[in-house]
Design a protein around this motif. Structure first.
Motif, PDB file in Angstrom:
ATOM      1  N   ARG A  62      10.023  20.909  42.471  1.00  0.00           N
ATOM      2  CA  ARG A  62      10.458  20.933  43.829  1.00  0.00           C
ATOM      3  C   ARG A  62      11.881  20.370  44.186  1.00  0.00           C
ATOM      4  NH1 ARG A  62       6.744  17.944  47.529  1.00  0.00           N
ATOM      5  NH2 ARG A  62       6.521  16.695  45.599  1.00  0.00           N
ATOM      6  N   ASP A  63      13.027  20.826  44.594  1.00  0.00           N
ATOM      7  CA  ASP A  63      14.125  20.372  44.722  1.00  0.00           C
ATOM      8  C   ASP A  63      14.854  21.046  45.781  1.00  0.00           C
ATOM      9  OD1 ASP A  63      16.891  21.591  43.118  1.00  0.00           O
ATOM     10  OD2 ASP A  63      14.948  21.996  42.068  1.00  0.00           O
ATOM     11  N   PHE A  64      15.794  20.465  46.613  1.00  0.00           N
ATOM     12  CA  PHE A  64      16.462  21.301  47.305  1.00  0.00           C
ATOM     13  C   PHE A  64      17.569  20.359  48.111  1.00  0.00           C
ATOM     14  CE2 PHE A  64      13.547  19.396  50.224  1.00  0.00           C
ATOM     15  CZ  PHE A  64      13.920  19.236  51.347  1.00  0.00           C
ATOM     16  N   GLY A  65      18.431  20.869  48.718  1.00  0.00           N
ATOM     17  CA  GLY A  65      19.334  19.671  49.293  1.00  0.00           C
ATOM     18  C   GLY A  65      20.470  20.306  50.129  1.00  0.00           C
ATOM     19  N   LEU A  66      21.687  19.490  50.294  1.00  0.00           N
ATOM     20  CA  LEU A  66      22.881  19.909  51.078  1.00  0.00           C
ATOM     21  C   LEU A  66      24.160  19.281  50.318  1.00  0.00           C
ATOM     22  CD1 LEU A  66      23.710  20.862  53.916  1.00  0.00           C
ATOM     23  CD2 LEU A  66      23.696  18.340  54.590  1.00  0.00           C
ATOM     24  N   VAL A  67      25.077  20.078  50.528  1.00  0.00           N
ATOM     25  CA  VAL A  67      26.607  20.069  49.898  1.00  0.00           C
ATOM     26  C   VAL A  67      27.388  19.832  51.190  1.00  0.00           C
ATOM     27  CG1 VAL A  67      28.383  20.677  48.582  1.00  0.00           C
ATOM     28  CG2 VAL A  67      26.071  20.740  47.489  1.00  0.00           C
ATOM     29  N   VAL A  68      28.365  18.932  51.012  1.00  0.00           N
ATOM     30  CA  VAL A  68      29.189  18.761  52.500  1.00  0.00           C
ATOM     31  C   VAL A  68      30.425  18.668  51.581  1.00  0.00           C
ATOM     32  CG1 VAL A  68      29.923  17.632  54.405  1.00  0.00           C
ATOM     33  CG2 VAL A  68      27.453  17.665  53.593  1.00  0.00           C
ATOM     34  N   ALA A  69      31.500  19.718  51.962  1.00  0.00           N
ATOM     35  CA  ALA A  69      32.935  19.458  51.241  1.00  0.00           C
ATOM     36  C   ALA A  69      33.918  19.435  52.603  1.00  0.00           C
ATOM     37  CB  ALA A  69      33.285  20.923  50.639  1.00  0.00           C
ATOM     38  N   SER A  70      34.653  18.210  52.698  1.00  0.00           N
ATOM     39  CA  SER A  70      35.681  18.116  53.497  1.00  0.00           C
ATOM     40  C   SER A  70      37.123  18.243  52.660  1.00  0.00           C
ATOM     41  CB  SER A  70      35.717  16.761  53.918  1.00  0.00           C
ATOM     42  OG  SER A  70      35.927  15.735  53.023  1.00  0.00           O
ATOM     43  N   GLU A  71      38.125  17.967  53.195  1.00  0.00           N
ATOM     44  CA  GLU A  71      39.480  18.110  52.521  1.00  0.00           C
ATOM     45  C   GLU A  71      39.859  17.035  51.352  1.00  0.00           C
ATOM     46  OE1 GLU A  71      43.684  17.670  54.506  1.00  0.00           O
ATOM     47  OE2 GLU A  71      42.618  19.459  55.448  1.00  0.00           O
ATOM     48  N   ASP A  72      39.111  15.960  51.676  1.00  0.00           N
ATOM     49  CA  ASP A  72      39.153  14.794  50.716  1.00  0.00           C
ATOM     50  C   ASP A  72      38.089  14.522  49.920  1.00  0.00           C
ATOM     51  OD1 ASP A  72      41.787  14.380  51.841  1.00  0.00           O
ATOM     52  OD2 ASP A  72      40.882  13.466  53.387  1.00  0.00           O
ATOM     53  N   TRP A 132      20.719  15.405  47.582  1.00  0.00           N
ATOM     54  CA  TRP A 132      19.765  16.403  46.904  1.00  0.00           C
ATOM     55  C   TRP A 132      18.242  15.638  46.941  1.00  0.00           C
ATOM     56  CZ3 TRP A 132      21.801  20.624  46.713  1.00  0.00           C
ATOM     57  CH2 TRP A 132      21.193  21.735  46.259  1.00  0.00           C
ATOM     58  N   PHE A 133      16.910  16.305  47.098  1.00  0.00           N
ATOM     59  CA  PHE A 133      15.722  15.475  46.909  1.00  0.00           C
ATOM     60  C   PHE A 133      14.997  16.564  45.453  1.00  0.00           C
ATOM     61  CE2 PHE A 133      11.176  16.759  46.904  1.00  0.00           C
ATOM     62  CZ  PHE A 133      10.488  15.529  46.930  1.00  0.00           C
ATOM     63  N   GLY A 134      14.656  15.773  44.630  1.00  0.00           N
ATOM     64  CA  GLY A 134      13.887  16.480  43.441  1.00  0.00           C
ATOM     65  C   GLY A 134      12.613  15.616  43.256  1.00  0.00           C
ATOM     66  N   ALA A 135      11.492  16.322  42.858  1.00  0.00           N
ATOM     67  CA  ALA A 135      10.212  15.817  42.417  1.00  0.00           C
ATOM     68  C   ALA A 135       9.458  16.657  41.651  1.00  0.00           C
ATOM     69  CB  ALA A 135       9.384  14.810  43.339  1.00  0.00           C
ATOM     70  N   ASP A 136       8.442  16.162  40.866  1.00  0.00           N
ATOM     71  CA  ASP A 136       7.468  17.216  40.282  1.00  0.00           C
ATOM     72  C   ASP A 136       6.244  17.008  40.919  1.00  0.00           C
ATOM     73  OD1 ASP A 136       8.700  18.538  38.013  1.00  0.00           O
ATOM     74  OD2 ASP A 136       8.671  16.688  36.750  1.00  0.00           O
ATOM     75  N   ASP A 137       5.939  16.118  41.613  1.00  0.00           N
ATOM     76  CA  ASP A 137       4.753  15.932  42.430  1.00  0.00           C
ATOM     77  C   ASP A 137       4.728  16.305  43.932  1.00  0.00           C
ATOM     78  OD1 ASP A 137       6.131  13.631  43.053  1.00  0.00           O
ATOM     79  OD2 ASP A 137       4.445  12.421  42.122  1.00  0.00           O
TER      80      ASP A 137
END
Length: 189
Positions: free
Chosen positions: A168-178, A184-189
């Motif tokens: 299980r893994d999912f997450g968020l990426v944020v991009a600004s000008e700088d 991100w979360f991730g685990a096998d259990d």
């Protein structure tokens, strides 16, 4: 309305509140390219340091696995265009709920211990984390489907496109000008 940039201490407090023992990667890197995916790959490769020298969290998969520069584990290696193709644009409000889901360790945000007052404090912490990227930041996620009306009481991730070899893994990426940020979360259990 312009969001105030948090201080280093505000950032550290928000990280501790949300992800004290969570199996997450929370890190940031500088924008060195026109392509945010290139800069995100540098963060996933652990080949860049936090641009402000602020605290990070790197316990994705296991709390005890030490990681260093060049160690992409547990993320799959991928070219910038592949990474970009794995993520969908989202908005800041949904991004905040995804950050709460990371704190819930993949559970329903409504199940976070200590009731709704505690969830409100945690929701405030998500705002602190995202404020450092400014009002013009863009948000990207691998979450393809979620339940609920996008409120902290019932948000639950149903489907996602995993970027790791973990169950299980999912997450968020944020991009600004700088800067870019990876949550991100991730685990096998």
């Amino acid at each position: 309305m312009t969001a105030l940039t948090p201080s280093r201490d505000d950032w550290a407090d928000a990280l501790a509140s949300l992800y004290g023992r969570s199996r997450v990667l929370v890190s940031a890197g500088p924008r060195t390219s026109e392509d945010w995916a290139h800069d995100v790959n540098a963060v996933l490769n652990r080949s860049v340091g936090h641009p402000r020298g602020w605290p990070t969290v790197d316990r994705i998969g296991s709390e005890s696995t030490p990681r260093g520069p060049g160690d992409r584990s547990p993320f799959h290696p991928c070219e910038d265009d592949v990474l970009r193709g794995c993520l969908e644009p989202t908005d800041r409000a949904t991004g905040r709920l995804i950050l709460l889901s990371l704190a819930a360790q993949f559970g329903n945000v409504g199940d976070i211990a200590k009731g709704s007052a505690h969830r409100q404090v945690l929701h405030g912490a998500t705002g602190t984390l995202l404020a450092r990227f400014g009002d013009d930041a863009t948000y990207w996620t691998c979450v393809e489907d979620f339940e609920g009306d996008c409120t902290p009481d019932d948000f639950y991730v149903n489907e996602w496109y995993g970027l790791t070899d973990l169950a299980r893994d999912f997450g968020l990426v944020v991009a600004s000008e700088d800067e870019v940020g990876v949550f991100w979360f991730g685990a096998d259990d």
